[in-house]
Design a protein around this motif. Structure first.
Motif, PDB file in Angstrom:
ATOM      1  N   LYS A 125      -4.622  11.055   2.637  1.00  0.00           N
ATOM      2  CA  LYS A 125      -6.030  11.112   2.256  1.00  0.00           C
ATOM      3  C   LYS A 125      -6.424   9.834   1.508  1.00  0.00           C
ATOM      4  N   LYS A 126      -5.555   9.416   0.584  1.00  0.00           N
ATOM      5  CA  LYS A 126      -5.827   8.173  -0.153  1.00  0.00           C
ATOM      6  C   LYS A 126      -5.881   6.985   0.793  1.00  0.00           C
ATOM      7  N   LEU A 127      -4.934   6.999   1.724  1.00  0.00           N
ATOM      8  CA  LEU A 127      -4.858   5.899   2.681  1.00  0.00           C
ATOM      9  C   LEU A 127      -6.161   5.783   3.465  1.00  0.00           C
ATOM     10  N   GLN A 159       8.518   8.533   7.161  1.00  0.00           N
ATOM     11  CA  GLN A 159       7.137   8.857   7.482  1.00  0.00           C
ATOM     12  C   GLN A 159       6.206   7.749   7.009  1.00  0.00           C
ATOM     13  N   ARG A 160       6.518   7.207   5.833  1.00  0.00           N
ATOM     14  CA  ARG A 160       5.698   6.108   5.307  1.00  0.00           C
ATOM     15  C   ARG A 160       5.817   4.872   6.180  1.00  0.00           C
ATOM     16  N   VAL A 161       7.032   4.603   6.661  1.00  0.00           N
ATOM     17  CA  VAL A 161       7.201   3.441   7.545  1.00  0.00           C
ATOM     18  C   VAL A 161       6.371   3.639   8.813  1.00  0.00           C
ATOM     19  N   ARG A 200       3.553   1.141  10.043  1.00  0.00           N
ATOM     20  CA  ARG A 200       3.549   0.521  11.356  1.00  0.00           C
ATOM     21  C   ARG A 200       2.181   0.710  12.020  1.00  0.00           C
ATOM     22  N   ALA A 201       1.564   1.854  11.690  1.00  0.00           N
ATOM     23  CA  ALA A 201       0.248   2.090  12.279  1.00  0.00           C
ATOM     24  C   ALA A 201      -0.826   1.230  11.615  1.00  0.00           C
ATOM     25  N   ILE A 202      -0.746   1.042  10.291  1.00  0.00           N
ATOM     26  CA  ILE A 202      -1.862   0.337   9.651  1.00  0.00           C
ATOM     27  C   ILE A 202      -1.774  -1.182   9.764  1.00  0.00           C
ATOM     28  N   VAL A 203      -0.574  -1.750   9.906  1.00  0.00           N
ATOM     29  CA  VAL A 203      -0.516  -3.225   9.961  1.00  0.00           C
ATOM     30  C   VAL A 203      -1.309  -3.763  11.137  1.00  0.00           C
ATOM     31  N   ILE A 217       0.836  -1.205   0.000  1.00  0.00           N
ATOM     32  CA  ILE A 217       0.000   0.000   0.000  1.00  0.00           C
ATOM     33  C   ILE A 217       0.870   1.254   0.000  1.00  0.00           C
ATOM     34  N   LEU A 218       1.953   1.218   0.787  1.00  0.00           N
ATOM     35  CA  LEU A 218       2.750   2.427   0.988  1.00  0.00           C
ATOM     36  C   LEU A 218       3.988   2.477   0.095  1.00  0.00           C
TER      37      LEU A 218
END
Lengths: 300, 372
Positions: free
Chosen positions: B177-179, B140-142, B146-149, B120-121
């Motif tokens: 926003k996409k996320l 920042q993406r990591v 880490r938050a979404i997993v 996704i990222l």
């Protein structure tokens, strides 16, 4: 003469005082001691310094059981004290780090043992542990815990433990201070992230705090391994290597051979073998330190 | 269902109260942005939701549980920190999977979910790197990965973009926003940047000094700010605010320099000190905007400064002793010192009470219709 006046000589001339000092204090003594380890040099017969005997001192050394006992005992001494100091120091640092009021005062108090000369610490423990008039035995007596005095400094194993206890008492605070500085420098956010990620206190410590502290632990270990490896004063005062050489460490043995038996050549040979030991410990910790620091390169 | 409810939440440090009894309902899957100047209590509020800060008073409900006494790990939240807060000794893969590992998930499951988040990222090329080897945007993406997993009930973002440069910030804003469109979850997002708030939020919560000033959709807070603070905070360039006095005889706001702006509004008394507000968009040189004929006010002013931005030019001009801004669309070159005829859109004028700072009525023309 013309070289001394040329611009190329300037750096050397400017460095000359330092070079002279290094030569006088380090290089020459080092060379002389190395040379003397190849001679049967005796302090009482200076002329022996000029008799070359090749590796005779070293080959005798290899067969000398007293030396190897001291060697092994020193390794054990370093290993046990360093590890215990680390564990106790870490615990102390973690506790002090929790305190919000009076932390400065406590940090200062923690340095007290470091301020004593090891000789004094040795005397202090010697009197505490004395089997007849010592504080410890008297206390145990009065509490009714023992009926016979415990020979703390006379029985071989107990004597070794006693020396270790004194060493640990004196130096745990070194670890505590160094690790506390690590804890104070610890970034707050990864710890909070770990809490949000589901860690309890133990897991946070294990996975986040401890890896962060690793460089500090290895710095402390490196410094202390050099320190402990030359432990002499405390042993000299507390047991003087006795009873019957049971607490002899490398440096007390060397001092005895070199100054009391005046076999300086042999003592120097022992010194050079022992340096290997120091080097191994220091190199090991230094490598670990470099690795741990590379790890932590991303800390902002 | 993971709605978040704040009930009279307050935070005290000793005698100092920094958050004063906040009430807020955040709906399931809603993206709420807390915005305000630094020190307004927005981060403290977020940290209380996360459980990183003790709650001094009130109640926080996540889902249907009161979480006041729960440690962060039992609240099923995840958080993205301003400084990323990555674990520097773990690779990207380990960073992403750490929460799952602690939760005791099976290695195969961890791997699957890390792979999913990484896809996704766009983190696949970096999985075996350490955080130190990544750029700011990648870190920042990591942090987001880490938050979404962990598939949490609520995402908390604490100024996640403020350490990035302007260009990257714009990109990451779009990605967040996409996320959110992809991973439907309740989000509480803290920022001091009103543009982030406007672009990301379903609803914006504007805070000041530990209190909520206004809650509303971006549209609402932009078009109908409740008070002078919100009016000045939301929108860029900020709203022009000019002191005036209400004159009942002709229903106009009279500025200090004598200019009268017709308001046609009820609820005002003659001589009442008010503040008239209008955005730079509501003021333009003649011919550069299409304002309705019957509700525009014309006046000449000398331009003191022109800021060309390409598609528009921001003009600075004096009005009633203040320097105000006007927006010139389809710009031509304007030299400082040039006198232009300006038109003010009376339909976009906001009126505030000078003493309380509170908004009075709707916008002026709506107010006119309402009062008729």
């Amino acid at each position: 003469m013309s070289f001394l006046r040329s611009p190329r000589a300037v750096p050397y001339l400017l460095l000359m005082p330092a070079i002279v000092v290094i030569l006088a204090v380090i290089a020459v003594p080092l060379a002389v001691s190395l040379w003397s380890s190849f001679t049967p040099y005796q302090l009482t017969r200076p002329v022996t310094l000029f008799t070359f005997v090749g590796l005779r001192n070293y080959s005798r050394l290899l067969e000398n059981t007293d030396f190897w006992w001291a060697f092994g005992r020193t390794i054990l001494f370093i290993t046990v004290t360093l590890n215990l100091e680390l564990v106790l120091g870490l615990g102390l640092a973690l506790l002090v780090n929790q305190i919000t009021m009076g932390q400065r005062a406590l940090r200062t108090i923690m340095m007290f043992p470091m301020m004593f000369s090891p000789i004094l610490v040795g005397f202090q423990f010697k009197y505490i542990l004395n089997d007849a008039v010592g504080l410890l035995n008297n206390a145990l007596f009065d509490l009714g815990l023992i009926t016979q005095p415990i020979p703390w400094l006379v029985e071989g194993t107990l004597a070794n433990l006693s020396i270790m206890a004194a060493e640990i008492w004196m130096s745990t605070s070194v670890f505590a201070i160094l690790l506390l500085s690590g804890l104070l420098a610890l970034p707050k956010e990864p710890i909070e992230a770990a809490k949000v990620d589901g860690c309890n206190a133990v897991q946070t410590f294990r996975h986040i705090t401890l890896p962060f502290l690793m460089p500090f632990i290895f710095i402390a270990m490196t410094i202390r391994s050099l320190d402990v490896a030359r432990a002499y004063d405390m042993v000299r005062i507390m047991t003087n290597g006795g009873p019957a050489g049971r607490t002899e460490l490398l440096w007390t043995l060397m001092a005895r051979v070199g100054y009391q038996n005046s076999q300086m050549g042999m003592a120097n040979a022992m010194g050079y073998v022992s340096i290997l030991l120091s080097l191994v410990f220091t190199l090991y910790f230094y490598r670990k330190l470099v690795a741990a620091r590379r790890y932590m390169g991303g800390v902002e | 269902m993971a709605q978040v409810k704040l009930r009279k939440i307050s935070k005290r440090y000793g005698n100092l109260e920094t958050v004063h009894g906040i009430d807020l309902d955040i709906a399931h899957n809603e993206f709420v942005v807390l915005v305000g100047p630094s020190g307004c209590g927005k981060s403290t509020t977020l940290r209380m939701i996360a459980g990183l800060e003790e709650i001094s008073g009130g109640e926080i409900v996540i889902g249907d549980r009161v979480v006041n006494a729960l440690p962060p790990r039992e609240r099923n939240i995840s958080m993205v920190f301003q400084n990323y807060a990555l674990y520097p000794h773990m690779t990207v893969r380990e960073n992403l999977g750490f929460g799952l590992k602690i939760a005791g998930e099976a290695p195969s499951e961890i791997e699957r979910r890390v792979a999913e988040a990484s896809a996704i990222l766009g983190l696949d090329p970096f999985l075996d790197r350490l955080p130190a080897q990544l750029s700011g945007g990648q870190r920042q993406r990591v942090a987001m990965g880490r938050a979404i997993v962990r598939n949490p009930d609520v995402f908390l973002f604490d100024e996640p973009l403020s350490n990035l440069d302007a260009k990257l910030r714009g990109q990451m804003r779009v990605e967040i926003k996409k996320l959110h469109q992809r991973v439907k979850t309740t989000v509480v997002y803290v920022t001091h940047d009103q543009i982030e708030a406007m672009t990301l939020a379903d609803r914006i919560v504007i805070m000041r000094d530990g209190r909520i000033e206004q809650v509303g959709t971006p549209q609402e807070v932009f078009e109908a700010p409740d008070n002078l603070f919100v009016a000045g905070f939301i929108g860029s360039p900020p709203m022009n605010q000019i002191d005036a006095t209400y004159r009942a005889s002709d229903g106009a706001a009279v500025l200090q320099d004598g200019l009268a702006i017709p308001l046609h509004r009820s609820g005002l008394v003659d001589g009442q000190p008010i503040v008239v507000g209008f955005r730079p968009d509501a003021l333009a040189p003649k011919g550069h905007a299409l304002f309705a004929d019957n509700r525009r006010l014309s006046f000449d002013r000398t331009v003191t400064l022109a800021e060309p931005l390409g598609t528009e030019t921001i003009l600075f001009l004096p009005l009633s002793g203040k320097e105000i801004q006007a927006r010139m669309l389809n710009p031509r070159v304007v030299a400082p010192g040039e006198t232009l005829a300006f038109e003010l859109d009376l339909g976009s004028v906001h009126v505030f009470d000078k003493a309380s700072g509170k908004r009075i009525g709707g916008r002026s023309w709506q107010g006119l219709h309402a009062s008729n």
